[in-house]
Design an enzyme around this catalytic site. Sequence first.
Site, short mmCIF file in Angstrom:
data_model
loop_
_atom_site.label_atom_id
_atom_site.label_comp_id
_atom_site.label_asym_id
_atom_site.label_seq_id
_atom_site.Cartn_x
_atom_site.Cartn_y
_atom_site.Cartn_z
N GLU A 455 31.06 40.58 6.27
CA GLU A 455 30.91 40.11 7.65
C GLU A 455 31.08 38.58 7.77
OE1 GLU A 455 28.34 43.44 9.89
OE2 GLU A 455 27.15 42.14 8.61
N GLU A 532 30.49 50.76 5.17
CA GLU A 532 29.19 51.07 5.75
C GLU A 532 29.40 52.17 6.79
OE1 GLU A 532 27.08 47.66 7.30
OE2 GLU A 532 27.61 46.42 5.55
#
Length: 1021
Positions: A455, A532
């Site tokens: 991220e 994820e």
Amino acid sequence: MVNVNKLPARATSISYPSYQLALKANRDASPRKMSLNGMWKFSFAEAPAKSPKDFQRINYADESWDEITVPSNWELQGYGKPYHRLTHQIWEKQGIGPPQIPTDYNPTGSYRKRVRLPADWNGMQITLHVGAASSALYVWVNGQEVGYSEDNRLPAEFDITPFLSAGENLIALRVMQWSDGSYIEDQDHWRMSGITREVYLEAAPKVQLYDFAVRTDLDENYQDAMLQIRPNIKNYDTITTDQWKVSAQLYDASNNPVFSEEEELAVQQITSEYYPQIGNRPFYNLMNIPVKNPKKWSAEFPYLYTLVLSLTDEDENLVEARSTKVGFREIDIGDGQFKVNGVPVLLYGVNRHDWDAVTGKAENKKAMERDAQRMKQLNVNASRSSHYPNPPYWYELCDQYGIYVMDEANLESHGKGSLFSNLPQWHTTFMERGIRMVERDKNYPSIVSWSLGNESGFGPNHAALSAWIKEYDPTRPIHYEGAQHIYGYNWPDPEPKDRMYTDFISRMYRPVEKMIALAVKNDDNRPIIWCEYAHSQGNSTGDLQGYWDAIYTYPRLVGGFVWDWRDQLVKKESTDHKPLWKHGPDFNQDQDDLNPVQKGLISAEGKVKSGGWQAKYVWQRVKITADSIGKGKFTVFNRHARTNLNYYDLRWEILEEGKVISSKQIVAPDVPAGEKAQLKLDLPNIDIKEGKRYHVTIHVVLKKDTPWAKSGFAVATEQFLYQYIPRSIDADTNSASYTIDETEAILKVSTGETTLVFDKKLGYLSNYIHQGDTILVSALKPNFWRAATDNDLASGMEERLGVWKVASEKQHLLEFASAEAKDHVIIQIVHRLPEDVGLIHTKYSIYPNGKICINFQLKPSANQANLPRVGLQTSLNKKYDDMTWFGRGPLESYADKKSGAFFGQYEASVKDDFTYYVRPQESGNISEAFWASFKDSTGKGIKIESVNTPLSMSAWPYTQQQIDKANRIEDLTLSEHITLNIDHLQMGVGGDNTWSLSARPHEPYRIKAKSYNYSFTLTPL
């Protein structure tokens, strides 16, 4: 500044003074390692400027200082406070932005420890190893400044030889919670400080095997191999090494040597290796040793060899030996698949943080061992090191147990996105973190991929890091989810190709249909993963099977990593039966610092949650389908990549009403990996009883003990309905024995020792009394609502479906009628729901033995919203705490989370076995319950039994309103009664994410607004 005087990163090893110690490969047993773990003198301050001045001086008086355990998080030792917010959110109110950090509040710990070195360390080079310090570390020895380090998840090593003296030595460390590095250590996790991994001193000769890299190169048939070794010699003196040599020997798992004689290499060949002007020296330039058909390493068969390297001087005296485990394996991503040793492998993965419920991020070896064992037990074969390199011992366990690892750099600028990847001044920081990770972890066979962080968008710094790793280690593919050709979260259709510096197409929380669209594109052939997915916050992990149906269908979908493995909660002392956890307000922070820390398949203490058991079922590598259950004929599909089914045994069981009445263990058939075969079980003839349900359960079990489970442990289970003959209904020829008393307000039916009271004005069964005991202590009312789960809140359940909350709270009585039949009393009631949502028809048939049959019908009006549940709710006397049921269990189950909960007869205490979530919410549901009983200590109580279709049931020691309103477990106080839900349906729990409409259950597990009809009986016991 990212470091001062820090030694170059190297593979984890230790110097051994003897060959045999090296072969045993127990670093802690080497006399050249001195652990500094344990108690240190400690002083805490709120900022560096407030820390003790000159504390590093030898004669500084520290008698009044506290002591603290190393390793530990100081926040869990009573100093400062942890945060769960993103770094920029903590500082933004102060107007602080990168690269600045707070000066008034930057908690700082000062550590002091005095040590005496062994006499036989004289004349050796001494390295101080600090496994991890969060987030910045200063080092002094005997009052002299040694160096500085950033990166709170990798070791810092310093050559402290010049600073040491004879006798006692003082090591002083200063750790600061924040540094400029904190901007790229912005993981969505606890911000805790201190020295969190082991600290030790290592003694090594002045000329030493400082580092070594090991690769295994398999031939095109994945049979024979070349063992390639690159030793790195470091000379801390001016010692001549002309006649010195490095020798290598490989040992199998029984410590038998593999080479007929040691492979030798002159040290001078290492130190004077030629680097050409054009091209580069090959990796195998130094040692390239053929190995005939070695046993291969994979997650299914993690065979490990031991490599011992020895350094000898000109007189052939051993200077030192070092060792490492070696697994012969080769990774490639050809044909859009992830392959290990040429065989496609699916990644049944989880994201794993370092965490312990007591010690926080200072996780000990036992805790890591339990993690590895539990992962294997739940059919996990892959771990993503989210989002930083884990301790070396974790990778050693993954080597040993067989767990594929995606090793991830400590790079996350969550709050600032791609900013730092685009700033040249952050280039060194990016490179340092990635390179040092690869250098430390390069020799672990379990590590099958490098990840560039998490991220953080993408930019030139990520591209540069990828290029370095690809050139340095072409044997492992690169992963980075941020390398997408989009701006923010705006995905065009079709999606553009990801940057080419990543070898996987990786996504977080993207819907299945979007991933399928990527998998069928013909302009890219990279394997696709969810790095994820299945966000398991609160009561979640719904429809995991839906993901895997797609993965099994589309070859380029190679698996994923559930978010996440373990709840990151801190254990809190409890004075009653409730488990309590520290979070948010316990550290003087907002409540919203709480919820994201409970997202695990297992609890913070390591207990498997309902989502974990469901994952085990979805991930099991053996699928069994029924061809003819009565004849014992089944089809077995072996989904293993390498394991033949005959590696296991089979154990079948026949259950009557959930209890085993017959069983047998047999040898599993010969079914090669990836193939199907017929299975014939010699099931016995069973005396089938009317009204009893019989199931066949087939377990695939371990034949022998493994490091992670004992023989007999079930790695896969399937269950089938075997026989069921409905009970014959005999007409009752006896006249009914009951009395009816009726007033304007109530209707009371008495039969034998049972009395039922109906409220005629409201239209509910308001009381149920048997032998003088009040069983139902509140009215049996329709209920269409549930206490909001985290996913319900995220998906706006109340805004979307709130009409059913109103409908649950109030109904308008339209009709109340009673009639006497030959052998029973009939009560028929009609309610209209508020806002003309629909009608409810309830029919009660009351029999002389006190048994009641209840038929409930919901008839919604047109165009209504979906329902959270369809059912009835009442309250029981709290003394009926002993619950027994025949249905799915033993843990909670829901429409989209039930296939891993098998039919059986289970027992629980309503009070003691309540399923708690850190923010209380809907929990404890039993799917497909055929019956349940609630008894007191004398065996008296009530039995609820389904008619025609099984029920969805739950019982709580709290009211639904209590659960719905509570923000913390502490907010719950035991109700005076037991809340009992007797439902026809409840929607699934969902969990694609926990921040948008996608958090709601998938479409098949929603409850459409249409007519529903179900029945059940109540019988006093």
